[in-house]
Scaffold this motif. Structure first.
Motif, PDB file in Angstrom:
ATOM      1  N   MET A 256      25.197 -26.826  34.274  1.00 18.44           N
ATOM      2  CA  MET A 256      24.378 -27.134  33.109  1.00 18.44           C
ATOM      3  C   MET A 256      25.237 -27.188  31.847  1.00 18.44           C
ATOM      4  SD  MET A 256      20.909 -25.305  31.834  1.00 18.44           S
ATOM      5  CE  MET A 256      19.892 -26.139  33.037  1.00 18.44           C
ATOM      6  N   ALA A 257      26.176 -26.276  31.712  1.00 12.04           N
ATOM      7  CA  ALA A 257      27.062 -26.270  30.538  1.00 12.04           C
ATOM      8  C   ALA A 257      27.929 -27.526  30.523  1.00 12.04           C
ATOM      9  CB  ALA A 257      27.926 -25.014  30.540  1.00 12.04           C
ATOM     10  N   GLU A 258      28.429 -27.916  31.690  1.00 13.18           N
ATOM     11  CA  GLU A 258      29.257 -29.122  31.767  1.00 13.18           C
ATOM     12  C   GLU A 258      28.438 -30.361  31.425  1.00 13.18           C
ATOM     13  OE1 GLU A 258      31.608 -31.505  35.245  1.00 13.18           O
ATOM     14  OE2 GLU A 258      31.828 -29.325  35.203  1.00 13.18           O
ATOM     15  N   ALA A 259      27.216 -30.431  31.911  1.00  9.65           N
ATOM     16  CA  ALA A 259      26.352 -31.566  31.587  1.00  9.65           C
ATOM     17  C   ALA A 259      26.072 -31.615  30.088  1.00  9.65           C
ATOM     18  CB  ALA A 259      25.046 -31.473  32.369  1.00  9.65           C
ATOM     19  N   SER A 260      25.809 -30.487  29.486  1.00 15.19           N
ATOM     20  CA  SER A 260      25.564 -30.431  28.040  1.00 15.19           C
ATOM     21  C   SER A 260      26.791 -30.869  27.264  1.00 15.19           C
ATOM     22  CB  SER A 260      25.167 -29.017  27.619  1.00 15.19           C
ATOM     23  OG  SER A 260      23.971 -28.642  28.226  1.00 15.19           O
ATOM     24  N   ARG A 261      27.952 -30.412  27.699  1.00 15.15           N
ATOM     25  CA  ARG A 261      29.196 -30.787  27.037  1.00 15.15           C
ATOM     26  C   ARG A 261      29.431 -32.293  27.154  1.00 15.15           C
ATOM     27  NH1 ARG A 261      31.704 -26.573  28.510  1.00 15.15           N
ATOM     28  NH2 ARG A 261      32.211 -27.295  30.589  1.00 15.15           N
ATOM     29  N   THR A 262      29.135 -32.871  28.307  1.00 14.77           N
ATOM     30  CA  THR A 262      29.290 -34.307  28.511  1.00 14.77           C
ATOM     31  C   THR A 262      28.349 -35.088  27.595  1.00 14.77           C
ATOM     32  OG1 THR A 262      29.925 -33.938  30.806  1.00 14.77           O
ATOM     33  CG2 THR A 262      29.167 -36.151  30.235  1.00 14.77           C
ATOM     34  N   ILE A 263      27.127 -34.626  27.470  1.00 16.97           N
ATOM     35  CA  ILE A 263      26.159 -35.291  26.596  1.00 16.97           C
ATOM     36  C   ILE A 263      26.623 -35.244  25.146  1.00 16.97           C
ATOM     37  CG2 ILE A 263      23.818 -35.113  25.653  1.00 16.97           C
ATOM     38  CD1 ILE A 263      22.959 -34.206  28.500  1.00 16.97           C
ATOM     39  N   VAL A 264      27.081 -34.085  24.696  1.00 18.65           N
ATOM     40  CA  VAL A 264      27.569 -33.954  23.318  1.00 18.65           C
ATOM     41  C   VAL A 264      28.763 -34.877  23.084  1.00 18.65           C
ATOM     42  CG1 VAL A 264      28.720 -32.365  21.719  1.00 18.65           C
ATOM     43  CG2 VAL A 264      26.689 -31.629  22.948  1.00 18.65           C
ATOM     44  N   ASN A 265      29.688 -34.929  24.026  1.00 21.34           N
ATOM     45  CA  ASN A 265      30.859 -35.808  23.888  1.00 21.34           C
ATOM     46  C   ASN A 265      30.446 -37.277  23.850  1.00 21.34           C
ATOM     47  OD1 ASN A 265      32.631 -33.657  23.825  1.00 21.34           O
ATOM     48  ND2 ASN A 265      33.106 -33.759  26.005  1.00 21.34           N
ATOM     49  N   GLU A 266      29.483 -37.648  24.677  1.00 16.23           N
ATOM     50  CA  GLU A 266      29.019 -39.045  24.698  1.00 16.23           C
ATOM     51  C   GLU A 266      28.318 -39.417  23.398  1.00 16.23           C
ATOM     52  OE1 GLU A 266      28.907 -42.785  26.100  1.00 16.23           O
ATOM     53  OE2 GLU A 266      29.919 -41.097  27.047  1.00 16.23           O
TER      54      GLU A 266
END
Length: 171
Positions: free
Chosen positions: A124-134
């Motif tokens: 979940m943290a990795e997915a959130s980080r990916t969304i923020v980066n995108e």
């Protein structure tokens, strides 16, 4: 000369050690009533933590971030309870005490649940980080940074113009 009282009279620990020695060889393998109560309490706390982690994992699987966040206080209380009780139970976990067999199994299950929970939280943290980066990437790509004129010079006077009706027909 002043007489020294026996060790059992000095402290609660001394009393418990005396009780263990007296009960040695019985079906409880030398555990005091307080030891047995501590083991039972710790077993209850570990069971509650396992149930809690399953509940949290269900919320993580359902992508319900709000529910996961609402569990924080309860998780802290359960972890504090485990930390408080662990020192009084730990000596019996490695000993050959029949009462601790179920507790050892619960601790093994707790360890597995913690590993699963960690994996889900990392995902979940990795997915959130990916969304923020995108989102950051999209903002930078669509921003006015890097808008250049025909000569290759950075345009500093670029302002957002509202599109008039019929914009597509004019151009």
């Amino acid at each position: 000369m002043i007489g020294v009282p026996p060790a059992s009279a000095l402290s609660r620990l001394g009393l418990r050690l005396s009780e263990r020695k007296a009960r040695q060889g019985s079906s409880t393998s030398g555990l005091t009533q307080e030891d047995e109560a501590n083991l039972e309490d710790f077993e209850t706390i570990v069971s509650n933590m396992i149930e809690f982690l399953r509940k949290e994992q269900n919320a993580l699987a359902a992508n319900d971030i709000g529910r996961v966040a609402s569990y924080f206080e309860e998780k802290v209380k359960l972890l504090e309870a485990i930390e408080r009780r662990q020192p009084v139970v730990e000596p019996f976990l490695t000993a050959d005490v029949p009462v601790a067999v179920q507790l050892r199994n619960l601790i093994k299950e707790l360890s597995e649940q913690i590993a699963t929970n960690e994996r889900l939280l990392r995902g979940m943290a990795e997915a959130s980080r990916t969304i923020v980066n995108e989102i950051e990437h999209l903002r930078n790509r669509q921003s006015l940074k890097g808008v250049y004129d025909k000569s290759g010079q950075l345009r500093g006077d670029v302002s957002v113009q509202s599109a008039a009706k019929g914009f597509e027909k004019k151009y």
